[in-house]
Scaffold this motif. Sequence first.
Motif, PDB file in Angstrom:
ATOM      1  N   GLN A 161       0.844  -1.182   0.000  1.00 51.25           N
ATOM      2  CA  GLN A 161       0.000   0.000   0.000  1.00 51.25           C
ATOM      3  C   GLN A 161       0.883   1.236   0.000  1.00 51.25           C
ATOM      4  OE1 GLN A 161      -3.272  -0.219   2.716  1.00 51.25           O
ATOM      5  NE2 GLN A 161      -3.867   1.915   2.423  1.00 51.25           N
ATOM      6  N   SER A 162       0.536   2.197  -0.844  1.00 53.22           N
ATOM      7  CA  SER A 162       1.355   3.403  -0.969  1.00 53.22           C
ATOM      8  C   SER A 162       0.603   4.682  -0.634  1.00 53.22           C
ATOM      9  CB  SER A 162       1.919   3.512  -2.391  1.00 53.22           C
ATOM     10  OG  SER A 162       0.858   3.563  -3.341  1.00 53.22           O
ATOM     11  N   SER A 163      -0.718   4.587  -0.435  1.00 52.68           N
ATOM     12  CA  SER A 163      -1.500   5.788  -0.138  1.00 52.68           C
ATOM     13  C   SER A 163      -2.842   5.391   0.460  1.00 52.68           C
ATOM     14  CB  SER A 163      -1.713   6.616  -1.414  1.00 52.68           C
ATOM     15  OG  SER A 163      -2.450   5.866  -2.372  1.00 52.68           O
ATOM     16  N   ASP A 203       4.537   7.675   7.094  1.00 50.29           N
ATOM     17  CA  ASP A 203       5.147   8.420   8.194  1.00 50.29           C
ATOM     18  C   ASP A 203       4.415   9.734   8.454  1.00 50.29           C
ATOM     19  OD1 ASP A 203       7.112   6.736   9.108  1.00 50.29           O
ATOM     20  OD2 ASP A 203       8.623   7.435   7.677  1.00 50.29           O
ATOM     21  N   ALA A 204       3.749  10.233   7.428  1.00 51.70           N
ATOM     22  CA  ALA A 204       3.000  11.480   7.587  1.00 51.70           C
ATOM     23  C   ALA A 204       1.713  11.264   8.375  1.00 51.70           C
ATOM     24  CB  ALA A 204       2.675  12.076   6.220  1.00 51.70           C
ATOM     25  N   GLU A 205       1.374   9.992   8.609  1.00 52.89           N
ATOM     26  CA  GLU A 205       0.173   9.636   9.368  1.00 52.89           C
ATOM     27  C   GLU A 205       0.573   8.679  10.486  1.00 52.89           C
ATOM     28  OE1 GLU A 205      -3.277   8.591   6.867  1.00 52.89           O
ATOM     29  OE2 GLU A 205      -1.968   9.004   5.143  1.00 52.89           O
ATOM     30  N   THR A 231       4.101 -12.872  10.654  1.00 52.68           N
ATOM     31  CA  THR A 231       3.758 -11.720   9.836  1.00 52.68           C
ATOM     32  C   THR A 231       4.984 -10.831   9.689  1.00 52.68           C
ATOM     33  OG1 THR A 231       2.958 -10.505  11.783  1.00 52.68           O
ATOM     34  CG2 THR A 231       1.307 -11.693  10.467  1.00 52.68           C
ATOM     35  N   CYS A 232       5.018 -10.076   8.592  1.00 55.98           N
ATOM     36  CA  CYS A 232       6.178  -9.246   8.284  1.00 55.98           C
ATOM     37  C   CYS A 232       5.704  -7.895   7.764  1.00 55.98           C
ATOM     38  CB  CYS A 232       7.039  -9.936   7.219  1.00 55.98           C
ATOM     39  SG  CYS A 232       8.473  -8.981   6.672  1.00 55.98           S
ATOM     40  N   LEU A 233       6.263  -6.830   8.306  1.00 55.79           N
ATOM     41  CA  LEU A 233       5.963  -5.478   7.855  1.00 55.79           C
ATOM     42  C   LEU A 233       7.231  -4.879   7.254  1.00 55.79           C
ATOM     43  CD1 LEU A 233       3.702  -3.345   7.764  1.00 55.79           C
ATOM     44  CD2 LEU A 233       4.509  -2.526   9.990  1.00 55.79           C
ATOM     45  N   LEU A 234       7.121  -4.357   6.053  1.00 59.98           N
ATOM     46  CA  LEU A 234       8.247  -3.745   5.357  1.00 59.98           C
ATOM     47  C   LEU A 234       7.898  -2.299   5.022  1.00 59.98           C
ATOM     48  CD1 LEU A 234       8.795  -6.675   2.854  1.00 59.98           C
ATOM     49  CD2 LEU A 234      10.425  -6.067   4.658  1.00 59.98           C
ATOM     50  N   MET A 235       8.883  -1.409   5.086  1.00 60.16           N
ATOM     51  CA  MET A 235       8.668  -0.026   4.667  1.00 60.16           C
ATOM     52  C   MET A 235       9.724   0.327   3.629  1.00 60.16           C
ATOM     53  SD  MET A 235       8.557   3.570   6.831  1.00 60.16           S
ATOM     54  CE  MET A 235       7.193   3.011   7.870  1.00 60.16           C
ATOM     55  N   ILE A 246      15.011   0.031   1.594  1.00 63.42           N
ATOM     56  CA  ILE A 246      14.143  -0.585   2.596  1.00 63.42           C
ATOM     57  C   ILE A 246      14.525  -0.021   3.954  1.00 63.42           C
ATOM     58  CG2 ILE A 246      13.291  -2.737   3.559  1.00 63.42           C
ATOM     59  CD1 ILE A 246      12.732  -2.300   0.551  1.00 63.42           C
ATOM     60  N   LEU A 247      13.547   0.561   4.637  1.00 62.15           N
ATOM     61  CA  LEU A 247      13.798   1.230   5.917  1.00 62.15           C
ATOM     62  C   LEU A 247      13.580   0.249   7.066  1.00 62.15           C
ATOM     63  CD1 LEU A 247      11.955   4.597   5.139  1.00 62.15           C
ATOM     64  CD2 LEU A 247      14.325   3.950   4.644  1.00 62.15           C
ATOM     65  N   ALA A 248      14.549  -0.641   7.230  1.00 60.45           N
ATOM     66  CA  ALA A 248      14.408  -1.693   8.235  1.00 60.45           C
ATOM     67  C   ALA A 248      14.319  -1.130   9.644  1.00 60.45           C
ATOM     68  CB  ALA A 248      15.574  -2.675   8.130  1.00 60.45           C
ATOM     69  N   ASP A 249      15.017  -0.040   9.915  1.00 65.12           N
ATOM     70  CA  ASP A 249      15.030   0.524  11.271  1.00 65.12           C
ATOM     71  C   ASP A 249      13.710   1.175  11.653  1.00 65.12           C
ATOM     72  OD1 ASP A 249      17.630  -0.293  11.534  1.00 65.12           O
ATOM     73  OD2 ASP A 249      18.508   1.639  10.982  1.00 65.12           O
ATOM     74  N   GLU A 250      12.832   1.406  10.682  1.00 66.19           N
ATOM     75  CA  GLU A 250      11.537   2.022  10.967  1.00 66.19           C
ATOM     76  C   GLU A 250      10.512   1.012  11.481  1.00 66.19           C
ATOM     77  OE1 GLU A 250      10.763   5.323  10.620  1.00 66.19           O
ATOM     78  OE2 GLU A 250      12.885   5.700  10.157  1.00 66.19           O
ATOM     79  N   ILE A 251      10.860  -0.271  11.392  1.00 69.79           N
ATOM     80  CA  ILE A 251       9.920  -1.339  11.736  1.00 69.79           C
ATOM     81  C   ILE A 251      10.390  -2.054  13.005  1.00 69.79           C
ATOM     82  CG2 ILE A 251       8.881  -3.500  10.940  1.00 69.79           C
ATOM     83  CD1 ILE A 251       8.003  -0.977   9.398  1.00 69.79           C
ATOM     84  N   PRO A 252       9.499  -2.320  13.950  1.00 73.85           N
ATOM     85  CA  PRO A 252       9.886  -3.077  15.152  1.00 73.85           C
ATOM     86  C   PRO A 252      10.496  -4.431  14.777  1.00 73.85           C
ATOM     87  CG  PRO A 252       7.694  -2.135  15.416  1.00 73.85           C
ATOM     88  CD  PRO A 252       8.075  -1.915  13.985  1.00 73.85           C
ATOM     89  N   ALA A 253      11.491  -4.846  15.542  1.00 73.45           N
ATOM     90  CA  ALA A 253      12.206  -6.082  15.221  1.00 73.45           C
ATOM     91  C   ALA A 253      11.287  -7.293  15.170  1.00 73.45           C
ATOM     92  CB  ALA A 253      13.323  -6.313  16.243  1.00 73.45           C
TER      93      ALA A 253
END
Length: 292
Positions: A161-163, A203-205, A231-235, A246-253
Motif C-alpha cells: 500500500q502506498s496511499s 510516516d505522515a500519518e 507476519t512481516c511489515l516492510l517499509m 528498505i527502511l528496516a530501522d523504521e519497523i519493530p524487530a
Amino acid sequence: MPSSAETGPRGVARYDDLIRAASCESPWRHDGVGGRVYLPDLDLLGSILTIPVSESASTQTGLLGKGLDAWFAHEFRRAGFDPDSVWPRASDPRVLPTDLKALLERLPTALRNDLTARLLRLRAVAPQDASILGRAYTKQVDVVMSSWSTGPELLLSTKSQSSSFGKNLPNRFEEAYGDAGNLRARYPLAAVGFAFALSSAIDAEPSQLERAIDMMRKLRDRGDGNGYTATCLLMYDAGPSGAVSILADEIPADLGAPQFMDRMITAILDAAPASSHRTVRERRRGRLLLEE
C-alpha cells in the motif's frame, strides 16, 4: 511507440535479471556459540521495488506485489529449499510440480524442449499463479512450496500500500484475517505467512503506522490456529535518484524480515520429517554440505 515496460517481460518476469544476478549464498550468520540470525537481502528487495516505484505503477497493475513475490521466493531458495518446489519459480513455468520437473529432466533434449514449450501454453497444468483450495474458498497464494507427496508446506500472501492508509488499512487486515483462517483450517501443518509492504508516505500519518503495527501483531496465531504463523511489515522509500531503499530501522524487530523468515522456516522444518529439507537444516546449523 510502446515503452519497454509495455513490450518487455511482465509480471514476475520483470525481475528475472535481478534475481538471476543475486547471491544465493546462505542467509544465516552464526556467532560460533550456537546463536544465529537470518540476514535477508534487503538491497536486492530495494532494487526490485525500484522498478515499479520508478514507473509509478499503480497497485492495480500488481507489479509491486509481483516484486515482493519474486524476492520472498528467492529468500526461501537462499535458505536452501528446493528451487523447483518454491513458487513462483525463477523461470517459466512459474508453477510446476516437482514430479513434472523430474520427468522433464529425464527426457531427451528435443522432446524436453518441445514439452516445456507446450507446458507454457497449458496454464491449467503450469499456471503463472498458484491457487490453493482453503476451507471455504480457493485463494490465489503469492509464494508457495508444495508437492504432490507433502501438500502445501509454505503459503505466503503479500500485499502493498502506498496511499489512502486511513481508508484502506482496515480492508487489508480484514481480508488478511479471513485468508488466514481459510488456509490454516485446511492446512494446519503448513507455515502460513502474511507480508505487508508500506510506502514511507505513511510516516505522515503516525496513527496509521501505529495501527498497521498493531494489526500485524494481532494477525498472528495466538494458539487458536486461526492466525498466521508469522507476519512481516516492510517499509520502502524512494530517494532523490529514484532508487528505492528498505527502511528496516523504521519497523519493530518483532515484525521485521529476519524474524519472519526465521519463524516461517522453523515452522516448515518442525512439521517435516528430520530427513527432509537437508540443505536448509545444514545451512541453519552453519554447516556446508559436500554437494555445495
